[in-house]
Design an enzyme around this catalytic site. Structure first.
Site, PDB file in Angstrom:
ATOM      1  CB  SER A  72      -1.136  -0.357   1.268  1.00 56.71           C
ATOM      2  OG  SER A  72      -1.244   1.390   1.567  1.00 56.71           O
TER       3      SER A  72
ATOM      4  CG  ASP B  96      -5.005   2.023   0.740  1.00 54.24           C
ATOM      5  OD1 ASP B  96      -5.735   1.514   0.676  1.00 54.24           O
ATOM      6  OD2 ASP B  96      -4.191   1.935   1.376  1.00 54.24           O
TER       7      ASP B  96
ATOM      8  CG  MET C 164      -8.868   6.947   1.746  1.00 58.66           C
ATOM      9  SD  MET C 164      -7.761   6.524   3.633  1.00 58.66           S
ATOM     10  CE  MET C 164      -6.848   5.305   3.748  1.00 58.66           C
TER      11      MET C 164
ATOM     12  CG  HIS D 277      -9.416  -0.458   0.128  1.00 63.17           C
ATOM     13  ND1 HIS D 277      -8.176  -0.170   0.389  1.00 63.17           N
ATOM     14  CD2 HIS D 277     -10.113  -0.319   0.082  1.00 63.17           C
ATOM     15  CE1 HIS D 277      -9.553  -0.557   1.685  1.00 63.17           C
ATOM     16  NE2 HIS D 277     -10.421  -0.640   1.255  1.00 63.17           N
TER      17      HIS D 277
ATOM     18  CG  MET E  49     -11.551   2.503   1.994  1.00 59.94           C
ATOM     19  SD  MET E  49     -10.327   3.130   2.887  1.00 59.94           S
ATOM     20  CE  MET E  49      -8.992   2.348   1.879  1.00 59.94           C
TER      21      MET E  49
ATOM     22  CG  MET F  24     -11.624  -3.478   5.335  1.00 58.59           C
ATOM     23  SD  MET F  24      -9.998  -2.789   4.889  1.00 58.59           S
ATOM     24  CE  MET F  24      -8.577  -1.661   5.766  1.00 58.59           C
TER      25      MET F  24
HETATM   26  C1  DX5 Z   1      -6.443   1.875   5.444  1.00 60.72           C
HETATM   27  C2  DX5 Z   1      -5.902   1.486   4.225  1.00 60.72           C
HETATM   28  C3  DX5 Z   1      -4.491   0.574   4.145  1.00 60.72           C
HETATM   29  C4  DX5 Z   1      -3.118   0.476   5.076  1.00 60.72           C
HETATM   30  C5  DX5 Z   1      -2.699  -0.111   5.490  1.00 60.72           C
HETATM   31  O1  DX5 Z   1      -7.564   2.100   5.066  1.00 60.72           O
HETATM   32  O2  DX5 Z   1      -6.839   0.513   3.423  1.00 60.72           O
HETATM   33  O3  DX5 Z   1      -4.317  -0.435   2.607  1.00 60.72           O
HETATM   34  O4  DX5 Z   1      -2.729   1.535   4.210  1.00 60.72           O
HETATM   35  O5  DX5 Z   1      -1.821   0.137   5.926  1.00 60.72           O
HETATM   36  P1  DX5 Z   1      -0.560  -0.229   7.274  1.00 60.72           P
HETATM   37  O6  DX5 Z   1      -0.150  -1.938   6.690  1.00 60.72           O
HETATM   38  O7  DX5 Z   1       0.574   0.573   7.561  1.00 60.72           O
HETATM   39  O8  DX5 Z   1      -2.011  -0.959   8.876  1.00 60.72           O
HETATM   40 ZN    ZN Z   2      -6.476  -0.549   1.752  1.00 59.93          ZN
END
Ligand code: DX5
Ligand code: ZN
Length: 222
Positions: free
Chosen positions: A11, A38, A40, A69, A71, A140
């Site tokens: 990520s 990611d 968001m 991903h 969100m 998640m």
């Molecule tokens: C959180 C993201 C993850 C995050 C994971 O909402 O979906 O992809 O970046 O990061 P780590 O591996 O640091 O928990």
């Molecule tokens: Zn993610």
């Protein structure tokens, strides 16, 4: 020995945002299987990240699969823009307010793989209706919104249950895990049935010269 069953999707949320192109090049060279992006919206989750323009600019730094991903709530208005930007997989959350089934159909009609993601507080039962259509389930293992959080071991049972649900369907659906994945928790997730591991801080908090070693270790290669 390479563990061909396990895919690593770093990520870039944890990467250095002032040099994302370079980070993507580095992680590609380090042997990452996919690149996890990611997205968001400051509404579905209390954080803001990148939009389709950034993804489209990153597309020229790697040929690796872009694992988007989403969100965002709603999800449907972002499918076309991220497909156009170069996504290969788009994963939407089952908790969004707009029609999940329609969005899966739309993602497939854009020629991409469709994933569905589930938050830690949601029961796996809500994904059941979509297992006839999706290609991937993203579990998640932290509350979505931020990198660097602690892995929730309470989600391991959910991964096992989803594995059973998928086996009953006799369809080829990947299970991806996301949040707090490190050298210890990756093992637990693989044992529970995960095929794809997302890792942010476990990789990008280290020096780029270590990325390759970390990717291999997360894959549990010997
Ligand atoms: C959180 C993201 C993850 C995050 C994971 O909402 O979906 O992809 O970046 O990061 P780590 O591996 O640091 O928990
Ligand atoms: Zn993610």
């Amino acid at each position: 020995m390479k563990n061909n069953n396990i895919l690593i999707s770093p990520s870039i949320l944890a990467a250095d945002f002032s040099m994302l192109g370079q980070e993507v090049t580095n992680i590609d060279n380090a042997g990452a299987d996919w690149i996890h992006l990611d997205i968001m919206d400051g509404h579905f989750v209390p954080n803001l990240t990148i939009g389709p323009d950034v993804v489209s600019n990153l597309r020229k730094y790697t040929k690796k699969l872009f694992d988007v991903h989403l969100m965002t709530n709603p999800a449907s208005n972002w499918l076309q823009p991220f497909a156009k930007a170069g996504a290969d997989i788009i994963t939407i959350h089952v908790e969004v307010e707009d029609n999940v089934q329609e969005s899966i159909k739309k993602i497939k009609s854009l020629g991409l793989k469709a994933g569905i993601s589930i938050k830690p507080s949601s029961s796996e039962k809500i994904i059941e209706p979509y297992l006839d259509y999706c290609d991937l389930v993203l579990v998640m293992t932290v509350e979505p919104g931020f990198g660097g959080q602690k892995f929730m071991s309470s989600q391991l049972e959910k991964i096992k249950n989803i594995k059973k649900m998928i086996n009953n369907k006799e369809r080829n659906i990947l299970i991806e895990v996301d949040g707090g994945i490190n050298l210890e928790t990756s093992k637990l997730c693989i044992e529970a049935g995960a095929n794809v591991l997302v890792a942010g801080n476990a990789i990008f908090s280290q020096d780029a010269s270590n990325y390759s070693k970390l990717v291999k270790s997360l894959r549990n290669e010997t």
